[in-house]
Motif scaffolding. Structure first.
Motif, PDB file in Angstrom:
ATOM      1  N   LEU A 149       0.827  -1.207   0.000  1.00  6.89           N
ATOM      2  CA  LEU A 149       0.000   0.000   0.000  1.00  6.89           C
ATOM      3  C   LEU A 149       0.861   1.257   0.000  1.00  6.89           C
ATOM      4  N   THR A 150       2.001   1.201   0.697  1.00  7.76           N
ATOM      5  CA  THR A 150       2.898   2.356   0.733  1.00  7.76           C
ATOM      6  C   THR A 150       3.493   2.630  -0.641  1.00  7.76           C
ATOM      7  N   VAL A 151       3.955   1.595  -1.309  1.00  7.64           N
ATOM      8  CA  VAL A 151       4.569   1.763  -2.635  1.00  7.64           C
ATOM      9  C   VAL A 151       3.563   2.318  -3.629  1.00  7.64           C
ATOM     10  N   VAL A 152       2.344   1.779  -3.639  1.00  5.56           N
ATOM     11  CA  VAL A 152       1.317   2.267  -4.560  1.00  5.56           C
ATOM     12  C   VAL A 152       1.017   3.738  -4.302  1.00  5.56           C
ATOM     13  N   ALA A 153       0.905   4.106  -3.022  1.00  3.06           N
ATOM     14  CA  ALA A 153       0.602   5.494  -2.686  1.00  3.06           C
ATOM     15  C   ALA A 153       1.738   6.439  -3.090  1.00  3.06           C
ATOM     16  N   ILE A 154       2.975   6.019  -2.867  1.00  7.01           N
ATOM     17  CA  ILE A 154       4.111   6.861  -3.260  1.00  7.01           C
ATOM     18  C   ILE A 154       4.134   7.056  -4.775  1.00  7.01           C
ATOM     19  N   LEU A 155       3.842   6.010  -5.525  1.00  3.56           N
ATOM     20  CA  LEU A 155       3.764   6.156  -6.979  1.00  3.56           C
ATOM     21  C   LEU A 155       2.697   7.190  -7.360  1.00  3.56           C
ATOM     22  N   GLY A 156       1.566   7.187  -6.635  1.00  3.99           N
ATOM     23  CA  GLY A 156       0.524   8.164  -6.909  1.00  3.99           C
ATOM     24  C   GLY A 156       0.974   9.576  -6.606  1.00  3.99           C
ATOM     25  N   VAL A 157       1.679   9.765  -5.507  1.00  5.12           N
ATOM     26  CA  VAL A 157       2.186  11.088  -5.157  1.00  5.12           C
ATOM     27  C   VAL A 157       3.180  11.571  -6.213  1.00  5.12           C
ATOM     28  N   VAL A 158       4.077  10.681  -6.637  1.00  6.94           N
ATOM     29  CA  VAL A 158       5.082  11.044  -7.639  1.00  6.94           C
ATOM     30  C   VAL A 158       4.426  11.360  -8.979  1.00  6.94           C
ATOM     31  N   ALA A 159       3.352  10.626  -9.315  1.00  6.25           N
ATOM     32  CA  ALA A 159       2.690  10.839 -10.606  1.00  6.25           C
ATOM     33  C   ALA A 159       2.068  12.219 -10.715  1.00  6.25           C
ATOM     34  N   ALA A 160       1.831  12.873  -9.587  1.00  2.00           N
ATOM     35  CA  ALA A 160       1.225  14.208  -9.621  1.00  2.00           C
ATOM     36  C   ALA A 160       2.225  15.303  -9.966  1.00  2.00           C
ATOM     37  N   ILE A 161       3.523  15.017  -9.832  1.00  2.95           N
ATOM     38  CA  ILE A 161       4.535  16.060  -9.984  1.00  2.95           C
ATOM     39  C   ILE A 161       4.500  16.730 -11.363  1.00  2.95           C
ATOM     40  N   PRO A 162       4.543  15.967 -12.466  1.00  2.71           N
ATOM     41  CA  PRO A 162       4.670  16.644 -13.760  1.00  2.71           C
ATOM     42  C   PRO A 162       3.407  17.360 -14.232  1.00  2.71           C
ATOM     43  N   ILE A 163       2.270  17.110 -13.606  1.00  4.68           N
ATOM     44  CA  ILE A 163       1.035  17.747 -14.081  1.00  4.68           C
ATOM     45  C   ILE A 163       0.536  18.831 -13.126  1.00  4.68           C
ATOM     46  N   LYS A 164       1.182  18.985 -11.984  1.00  5.81           N
ATOM     47  CA  LYS A 164       0.693  19.943 -10.993  1.00  5.81           C
ATOM     48  C   LYS A 164       0.660  21.355 -11.542  1.00  5.81           C
ATOM     49  N   ARG A 165       1.740  21.808 -12.133  1.00  4.46           N
ATOM     50  CA  ARG A 165       1.821  23.204 -12.552  1.00  4.46           C
ATOM     51  C   ARG A 165       0.811  23.518 -13.658  1.00  4.46           C
ATOM     52  N   GLN A 166       0.579  22.547 -14.540  1.00 10.73           N
ATOM     53  CA  GLN A 166      -0.381  22.779 -15.611  1.00 10.73           C
ATOM     54  C   GLN A 166      -1.803  22.864 -15.061  1.00 10.73           C
ATOM     55  N   LEU A 167      -2.172  21.926 -14.178  1.00 13.11           N
ATOM     56  CA  LEU A 167      -3.549  21.859 -13.711  1.00 13.11           C
ATOM     57  C   LEU A 167      -3.864  22.910 -12.644  1.00 13.11           C
ATOM     58  N   VAL A 168      -2.926  23.142 -11.730  1.00  9.26           N
ATOM     59  CA  VAL A 168      -3.178  24.056 -10.611  1.00  9.26           C
ATOM     60  C   VAL A 168      -2.726  25.471 -10.928  1.00  9.26           C
ATOM     61  N   ASN A 169      -1.480  25.638 -11.394  1.00 12.00           N
ATOM     62  CA  ASN A 169      -0.926  26.976 -11.598  1.00 12.00           C
ATOM     63  C   ASN A 169      -1.475  27.656 -12.844  1.00 12.00           C
ATOM     64  N   ILE A 170      -1.457  26.942 -13.971  1.00  7.33           N
ATOM     65  CA  ILE A 170      -1.781  27.560 -15.255  1.00  7.33           C
ATOM     66  C   ILE A 170      -3.288  27.523 -15.545  1.00  7.33           C
ATOM     67  N   GLU A 171      -3.863  26.322 -15.551  1.00  5.77           N
ATOM     68  CA  GLU A 171      -5.288  26.210 -15.873  1.00  5.77           C
ATOM     69  C   GLU A 171      -6.182  26.590 -14.696  1.00  5.77           C
ATOM     70  N   ALA A 172      -5.638  26.576 -13.496  1.00  6.84           N
ATOM     71  CA  ALA A 172      -6.392  26.934 -12.292  1.00  6.84           C
ATOM     72  C   ALA A 172      -7.693  26.155 -12.191  1.00  6.84           C
ATOM     73  N   LEU A 173      -7.613  24.821 -12.336  1.00  4.10           N
ATOM     74  CA  LEU A 173      -8.814  23.995 -12.198  1.00  4.10           C
ATOM     75  C   LEU A 173      -9.410  24.181 -10.805  1.00  4.10           C
ATOM     76  N   PRO A 174     -10.717  24.045 -10.671  1.00  3.01           N
ATOM     77  CA  PRO A 174     -11.369  24.382  -9.396  1.00  3.01           C
ATOM     78  C   PRO A 174     -10.895  23.566  -8.199  1.00  3.01           C
ATOM     79  N   PHE A 175     -10.758  22.213  -8.371  1.00  2.00           N
ATOM     80  CA  PHE A 175     -10.497  21.351  -7.222  1.00  2.00           C
ATOM     81  C   PHE A 175     -11.340  21.837  -6.039  1.00  2.00           C
ATOM     82  N   PRO A 176     -12.678  21.712  -6.113  1.00  2.00           N
ATOM     83  CA  PRO A 176     -13.551  22.343  -5.113  1.00  2.00           C
ATOM     84  C   PRO A 176     -13.220  22.015  -3.670  1.00  2.00           C
ATOM     85  N   THR A 177     -12.824  20.765  -3.381  1.00  2.00           N
ATOM     86  CA  THR A 177     -12.482  20.444  -1.996  1.00  2.00           C
ATOM     87  C   THR A 177     -11.237  21.202  -1.550  1.00  2.00           C
TER      88      THR A 177
END
Length: 637
Positions: A149-177
């Protein structure tokens, strides 16, 4: 503040921004954020924030584990954690334990740690693990399962790195929560009375939930022996049959239509939509009031118990949930297409010079993505092969598939606030059902891998959205997420073994585990073929799949005035695979919350979330404590 609509591009410019700020932010949102929003010198990922996040996250993980085995749903973690942390640190500050106030950015960092720990039950983890137990009768050892479970979760955290700036910084998607979390933190730290009121409501509701759990689970003999006379309270029954209603000459409660005296379910209902709540009541009445009795009369259902009824109704409910989830996901094809476009750019050449990047020292370095997969990927493949006998080639295939699913899940969550685990899990099961037919472990646990990567990727980006709005350091939030992952994995596996000592506990009134039943059902169908089912179960599966498709199409294309009267496919389908009494309690909670929203909206805004969350946390945690007392011989079983 109102949350932005899913397809509306919200501004991350502060409310009191000076004239021309919106234009400047639109031209270069990252540089504007760095110069006007970022709070680099403020305390964020401090030791106390990490420790508090791990402890609160572990507690919330236990609560979520209990709830997901009861209802199939994971409840929100971050908002509750932020309220709890603010309350605890305010008290400790008043008594002199700490000199400095718990800052908003410390609370935000704490929320990243806590959400990573609390959501270790999601992403299919507590669907796949119990499903594997039901299908094979065995699970890997505790240490191996924690590592998996730890390895799977770490892979998920790492997978967010290359798309964070596009989705959060540039496109400013709502992510309502994430947006709601930022607003809550600002309210807590800006208005003391608001924070104190929410804390009191959360604590009071938690105490009530805990007391109800004791009264429902304790036995009078134990109280008579051990409790003082003043504490020998009359116990309350777990359920009360609906009065004056009989079905086929039996009380309605025999068929599952009873009042479940669980405030946990009422609290969960208050946090869901009114549409989902009444849809669950409708599904329960039709299933347990009409369909199950008819099948019993025909001899298809052999006993009037939840387990016997659910053995047949599972196929209808599972087909409805899977078909509606896949079709709803298909209608989000634009998000999926944008996800693949972003994915195609992950490995392309970067036009900008890294030295000119204004956020190079704040964001996670892009190299962490390939480095993380280079380290954790082989470990994941080896664990698949050793623990679940998944062929190496199938394990290797799961890695790029997990990245794709993670990117899709992150974007869909950013636009809709719904992580499509219910769709991505069955998609992976279908893929491996064709690639490795008959391999049940490969079918279930490969879906666990992709679902887990998707959830933890989406969870991190949701936390990073709140950090972006508050001016937090994203690299520190990333590190905090890793602390939370480890904490959650360490606590969730032993707790699962305590609650579920063997497969016989699952699919019962105590732990219906509807999500696990659906995953196990899909895997079983792919393994043995639909022709192995009873003919009536096949008809039920076809009818369920058809109904799921029809409900989604009606929700999308029906006239606007008619949409409030169209049942929720998710709510209706869930009602078919959980006890009818649970659906009734969900409905009661949803009805109370809806009444308050319509008649007293200010009161609803101030009370519904903390009271609902408190009832869930109080009863679930006390329920686990009572099970532990019974397991260690301090209470009769």
């Amino acid at each position: 503040m109102s949350h932005p609509a899913p397809n509306e591009k919200p501004s991350h410019v502060p409310v009191e921004a000076p004239p021309g700020a919106a234009s400047a932010a639109a031209q270069d949102p990252e540089r504007y954020w760095l110069e006007n929003v970022y709070q680099g010198g403020v305390r964020q990922l401090t030791p106390r924030a990490v420790i508090a996040g791990m402890l609160i996250g572990m507690v919330m993980c236990l609560s979520n584990l209990y709830v997901i085995l009861k209802t199939g749903w994971s409840m929100g973690v971050t908002l509750t954690a932020c309220i709890l942390a603010f309350s605890v640190f305010s008290l400790l500050r008043q008594v002199g334990v700490f000199r400095n106030d718990f800052s908003p950015l410390e609370n935000n960092a704490m929320g990243s740690v806590a959400s990573a720990a609390g959501y270790m039950t999601g992403g299919g983890n507590m669907h796949a693990v119990p499903a594997l137990l039901m299908l094979t009768g065995t699970l890997p050892g505790t240490g191996w399962l924690v590592l998996w479970l730890t390895v799977v979760a770490i892979l998920g955290v790492v997978a967010a790195i290359p798309i964070k700036r596009q989705l959060v910084n540039i496109e400013a998607l709502p992510f309502p929560t994430g947006t709601a979390t930022a607003e809550t933190i600002q309210a807590l730290h800006g208005h003391g009375e608001v924070a104190r009121q929410k804390s009191r409501l959360l604590g009071g509701a938690g105490l009530i939930g805990a007391v109800i759990a004791v009264l429902r689970e304790s036995k009078s003999a134990w109280l008579d022996t051990h409790a003082p006379a003043l504490l020998r309270l009359p116990l309350i029954p777990a359920k009360v049959s609906l009065p004056f209603i009989t079905i086929r000459g039996r009380p309605a409660g025999d068929w599952g239509l009873s009042l479940d005296l669980s405030l946990l379910l009422v609290g969960a209902g208050a946090l869901m939509s009114w549409k989902t709540g009444w849809s669950m009541l409708l599904g329960a009445v039709l299933t347990y009031g009409f369909l199950a009795p008819a099948m019993f009369d025909q001899g298809v259902i052999t006993a009037v118990t939840f387990k016997a009824i659910n053995t047949w109704t599972l196929w209808t409910g599972a087909a409805l949930l899977v078909s509606s989830g896949l079709l709803s996901f298909a209608f989000q094809w634009r998000s999926v297409a944008r996800s693949f476009k972003a994915l195609s750019g992950l490995f392309g050449k970067k036009k900008e010079d890294a030295a000119a990047d204004p956020l190079a020292d704040i964001e996670c370095p892009p190299a962490w993505f390939p480095l993380g997969f280079a380290i954790m990927g082989p470990i994941a493949v080896a664990l698949m092969a050793y623990l679940f006998q998944i062929p190496v080639w199938a394990g290797v295939l799961a890695l790029p598939l997990a990245v794709i699913m993670g990117v899709i899940a992150a974007r869909v969550t950013g636009e809709t606030d719904t992580t499509p685990t219910k769709a991505l899990g069955p998609v992976t099961q279908l893929i491996y059902g064709g690639l490795a037919p008959g391999n049940i472990a490969a079918n279930v646990m490969s879906a666990n891998a992709t679902g887990g990567v998707g959830l933890h990727s989406a969870d991190l980006l949701t936390d990073l959205k709140s950090g972006w709005l508050l001016g937090a350091n994203p690299r520190q939030q990333f590190i905090g997420q890793l602390f939370g992952v480890v904490a959650g994995a360490i606590v969730v596996v032993p707790a699962f073994h305590l609650l579920v000592p063997d497969a016989s506990v699952l699919g019962t009134d105590q732990f219906p585990a509807p999500g696990a039943l659906v995953w196990a059902g899909v895997s079983q169908m792919l393994s043995v073929g639909i022709e192995a089912l009873h003919p009536s179960a096949r008809i039920g599966a076809v009818c369920g799949a058809t109904l799921g498709i029809v409900l989604v199409l009606l929700e999308r294309w029906a006239p606007k005035k008619a949409k409030p009267f169209i049942p929720s496919a998710a709510g209706f389908g869930l009602a078919i695979v959980i006890p009818g009494s649970s659906s009734i309690s969900f409905f009661i909670g949803a009805a109370i919350a809806e009444y308050l929203r319509r008649r007293k909206p200010k009161l609803a805004e101030a009370t519904v979330f903390p009271v609902g969350s408190g009832l869930i946390a109080g009863e679930s945690l006390m329920g686990i404590a009572l099970i532990m007392l019974k397991a260690f011989g301090f209470m009769p079983k």
